[in-house]
Scaffold this motif. Sequence first.
Motif, PDB file in Angstrom:
ATOM      1  N   ASN A  63       0.818  -1.201   0.000  1.00  0.00           N
ATOM      2  CA  ASN A  63       0.000   0.000   0.000  1.00  0.00           C
ATOM      3  C   ASN A  63       0.861   1.264   0.000  1.00  0.00           C
ATOM      4  O   ASN A  63       0.582   2.231  -0.716  1.00  0.00           O
ATOM      5  CB  ASN A  63      -0.917   0.007   1.222  1.00  0.00           C
ATOM      6  CG  ASN A  63      -2.135   0.881   1.007  1.00  0.00           C
ATOM      7  OD1 ASN A  63      -2.733   0.871  -0.064  1.00  0.00           O
ATOM      8  ND2 ASN A  63      -2.498   1.647   2.023  1.00  0.00           N
ATOM      9  N   VAL A  64       1.923   1.265   0.797  1.00  0.00           N
ATOM     10  CA  VAL A  64       2.843   2.406   0.825  1.00  0.00           C
ATOM     11  C   VAL A  64       3.545   2.538  -0.523  1.00  0.00           C
ATOM     12  O   VAL A  64       3.675   3.642  -1.062  1.00  0.00           O
ATOM     13  CB  VAL A  64       3.877   2.256   1.960  1.00  0.00           C
ATOM     14  CG1 VAL A  64       4.963   3.324   1.845  1.00  0.00           C
ATOM     15  CG2 VAL A  64       3.194   2.349   3.317  1.00  0.00           C
ATOM     16  N   ALA A  67       1.196   4.043  -2.950  1.00  0.00           N
ATOM     17  CA  ALA A  67       0.928   5.451  -2.668  1.00  0.00           C
ATOM     18  C   ALA A  67       2.036   6.345  -3.215  1.00  0.00           C
ATOM     19  O   ALA A  67       1.758   7.378  -3.845  1.00  0.00           O
ATOM     20  CB  ALA A  67       0.765   5.672  -1.167  1.00  0.00           C
ATOM     21  N   ASP A  70       1.743   6.388  -6.941  1.00  0.00           N
ATOM     22  CA  ASP A  70       0.652   7.255  -7.371  1.00  0.00           C
ATOM     23  C   ASP A  70       1.076   8.720  -7.383  1.00  0.00           C
ATOM     24  O   ASP A  70       0.588   9.510  -8.192  1.00  0.00           O
ATOM     25  CB  ASP A  70      -0.559   7.102  -6.445  1.00  0.00           C
ATOM     26  CG  ASP A  70      -1.308   5.783  -6.663  1.00  0.00           C
ATOM     27  OD1 ASP A  70      -1.065   5.132  -7.699  1.00  0.00           O
ATOM     28  OD2 ASP A  70      -2.126   5.425  -5.794  1.00  0.00           O
ATOM     29  N   ASP A  71       1.999   9.067  -6.493  1.00  0.00           N
ATOM     30  CA  ASP A  71       2.495  10.447  -6.414  1.00  0.00           C
ATOM     31  C   ASP A  71       3.673  10.697  -7.351  1.00  0.00           C
ATOM     32  O   ASP A  71       4.331  11.734  -7.260  1.00  0.00           O
ATOM     33  CB  ASP A  71       2.900  10.774  -4.978  1.00  0.00           C
ATOM     34  CG  ASP A  71       1.695  10.909  -4.053  1.00  0.00           C
ATOM     35  OD1 ASP A  71       0.589  11.159  -4.566  1.00  0.00           O
ATOM     36  OD2 ASP A  71       1.855  10.769  -2.835  1.00  0.00           O
ATOM     37  N   ASP A 304      -3.902  18.244  -5.975  1.00  0.00           N
ATOM     38  CA  ASP A 304      -3.656  17.747  -4.619  1.00  0.00           C
ATOM     39  C   ASP A 304      -4.816  16.854  -4.171  1.00  0.00           C
ATOM     40  O   ASP A 304      -4.609  15.817  -3.531  1.00  0.00           O
ATOM     41  CB  ASP A 304      -3.501  18.915  -3.650  1.00  0.00           C
ATOM     42  CG  ASP A 304      -2.227  19.711  -3.884  1.00  0.00           C
ATOM     43  OD1 ASP A 304      -1.282  19.155  -4.483  1.00  0.00           O
ATOM     44  OD2 ASP A 304      -2.194  20.885  -3.484  1.00  0.00           O
ATOM     45  N   SER A 307      -4.622  13.397  -5.837  1.00  0.00           N
ATOM     46  CA  SER A 307      -3.652  12.531  -5.169  1.00  0.00           C
ATOM     47  C   SER A 307      -4.190  12.012  -3.840  1.00  0.00           C
ATOM     48  O   SER A 307      -4.045  10.826  -3.513  1.00  0.00           O
ATOM     49  CB  SER A 307      -2.344  13.303  -4.940  1.00  0.00           C
ATOM     50  OG  SER A 307      -1.432  12.539  -4.190  1.00  0.00           O
ATOM     51  N   ALA A 308      -4.851  12.882  -3.086  1.00  0.00           N
ATOM     52  CA  ALA A 308      -5.303  12.518  -1.739  1.00  0.00           C
ATOM     53  C   ALA A 308      -6.354  11.420  -1.727  1.00  0.00           C
ATOM     54  O   ALA A 308      -6.434  10.650  -0.765  1.00  0.00           O
ATOM     55  CB  ALA A 308      -5.842  13.756  -1.027  1.00  0.00           C
ATOM     56  N   ARG A 310      -6.789   8.899  -3.993  1.00  0.00           N
ATOM     57  CA  ARG A 310      -6.486   7.617  -4.634  1.00  0.00           C
ATOM     58  C   ARG A 310      -6.601   6.511  -3.587  1.00  0.00           C
ATOM     59  O   ARG A 310      -6.363   6.751  -2.395  1.00  0.00           O
ATOM     60  CB  ARG A 310      -5.096   7.641  -5.256  1.00  0.00           C
ATOM     61  CG  ARG A 310      -5.012   8.553  -6.471  1.00  0.00           C
ATOM     62  CD  ARG A 310      -3.717   8.357  -7.225  1.00  0.00           C
ATOM     63  NE  ARG A 310      -3.623   9.251  -8.371  1.00  0.00           N
ATOM     64  CZ  ARG A 310      -4.176   9.017  -9.552  1.00  0.00           C
ATOM     65  NH1 ARG A 310      -4.874   7.900  -9.735  1.00  0.00           N
ATOM     66  NH2 ARG A 310      -4.039   9.870 -10.545  1.00  0.00           N
ATOM     67  N   ASN A 313      -3.758   6.073  -0.974  1.00  0.00           N
ATOM     68  CA  ASN A 313      -3.609   7.202  -0.062  1.00  0.00           C
ATOM     69  C   ASN A 313      -4.756   7.284   0.939  1.00  0.00           C
ATOM     70  O   ASN A 313      -4.558   7.697   2.090  1.00  0.00           O
ATOM     71  CB  ASN A 313      -3.499   8.508  -0.854  1.00  0.00           C
ATOM     72  CG  ASN A 313      -2.114   8.712  -1.420  1.00  0.00           C
ATOM     73  OD1 ASN A 313      -1.131   8.228  -0.875  1.00  0.00           O
ATOM     74  ND2 ASN A 313      -2.024   9.426  -2.532  1.00  0.00           N
ATOM     75  N   LEU A 316      -3.945   4.776   3.623  1.00  0.00           N
ATOM     76  CA  LEU A 316      -2.870   5.252   4.495  1.00  0.00           C
ATOM     77  C   LEU A 316      -3.382   6.312   5.458  1.00  0.00           C
ATOM     78  O   LEU A 316      -2.999   6.345   6.632  1.00  0.00           O
ATOM     79  CB  LEU A 316      -1.727   5.823   3.656  1.00  0.00           C
ATOM     80  CG  LEU A 316      -0.855   4.816   2.916  1.00  0.00           C
ATOM     81  CD1 LEU A 316       0.202   5.538   2.090  1.00  0.00           C
ATOM     82  CD2 LEU A 316      -0.183   3.841   3.884  1.00  0.00           C
ATOM     83  N   LEU A 317      -4.259   7.186   4.978  1.00  0.00           N
ATOM     84  CA  LEU A 317      -4.807   8.240   5.825  1.00  0.00           C
ATOM     85  C   LEU A 317      -5.670   7.651   6.940  1.00  0.00           C
ATOM     86  O   LEU A 317      -5.569   8.051   8.108  1.00  0.00           O
ATOM     87  CB  LEU A 317      -5.631   9.210   4.983  1.00  0.00           C
ATOM     88  CG  LEU A 317      -6.279  10.368   5.743  1.00  0.00           C
ATOM     89  CD1 LEU A 317      -5.208  11.296   6.306  1.00  0.00           C
ATOM     90  CD2 LEU A 317      -7.216  11.153   4.828  1.00  0.00           C
TER      91      LEU A 317
END
Length: 349
Positions: A63-64, A67, A70-71, A304, A307-308, A310, A313, A316-317
């Motif tokens: 997952n990391v 992420a 993706d960025d 922004d 990206s947030a 996806r 992400n 992860l949040l």
Amino acid sequence: MANNIESTVLSSRVRLARNLADYPFPSALKSTAQAKEIIRSVAAAASRLRPFRLYEMDVITENVAQAICDDHLISTELAANRKYGAALIDEEGDEEDGDLRGKYSIMINEEDHLREQYISRGLSLAVAYRKISDIDDELSRTLRFAFDAKLGYLTACPTNLGTGMRASAMLFLPGLTRMNKMNRLIREISRLGHTVRGVYGEGSAAEGYMYQISNEVTLGVSEEYILSEVQRAVLEIVNLEAQARKALLAEDRVGIKDECCRAFGILSNCEKVSNAEFLQLISDVKLGIALGFLEIEDFSSIDDLISAVRPANIDLLIDKPLTAAERDVHRAGECRAALAAVRRTSAGL
């Protein structure tokens, strides 16, 4: 109507391919121990320069890895290289010159031992080159790069020989796409020695009217020549996109405005939205901003948001794996909050 360059050129990137003289190319590494030696050497050298954070692909979660992919900080190939791959990332930017959104990334043991890159907002190729060139110069004081007097920097793929440099810009091209002019543009760009790819590089799709243009030739030319040629091509595409947007409006102004405003309305009020639907709607919102239908000053704030929300992400949040349905609800909430904030800012409230 938004500035043509600001609403078309979302980011610039300069990437340098380098290999260590004392090791075989990553595809020929003999053991995990050898790969780890390279990671340790590069990390030790880079840590003296900036506060890089090390991500080892066999340590971080999928997952990391997804992420940061993706960025655009690592490639899909590196994310999949769980055995040998790693990355050094610094997303803090540089306060001294106001570039607070620039990002440094050094991919380790992808196709080459090092893929050093700097990504900055807008059309800023010269800035991106200066930033990563400074890092490269300092690394070369500690690491011995494979270099030939005639061929330049030696790379795993012959197309990267010479400077080992790729200069690229990420472009938002809804006008050219919707007016069915992209195929012709891609042919013309190829004839000039450049290439057009999707949002995640070679082999990827053009998601949300997003395309990446970069140089193809690295051997027998200077870094300055590459930068100037890519800059020239990007500015020409910006002009073509502006013309295409005007043609789009002339063809059906009311229909385009309705489409863009409906997209904004849906994302501002929805209770759930899938990733696929979101990407289509947010692309129409961006088009509405570019055409002046939606009064939002900070065009980059929309990227922004993209990206947030996806999937990786979001997980992860929230700090736990979610179902697709749960992500859809969270994504909708983020959309409502973000669009309400930018709308208030643009209205001066």
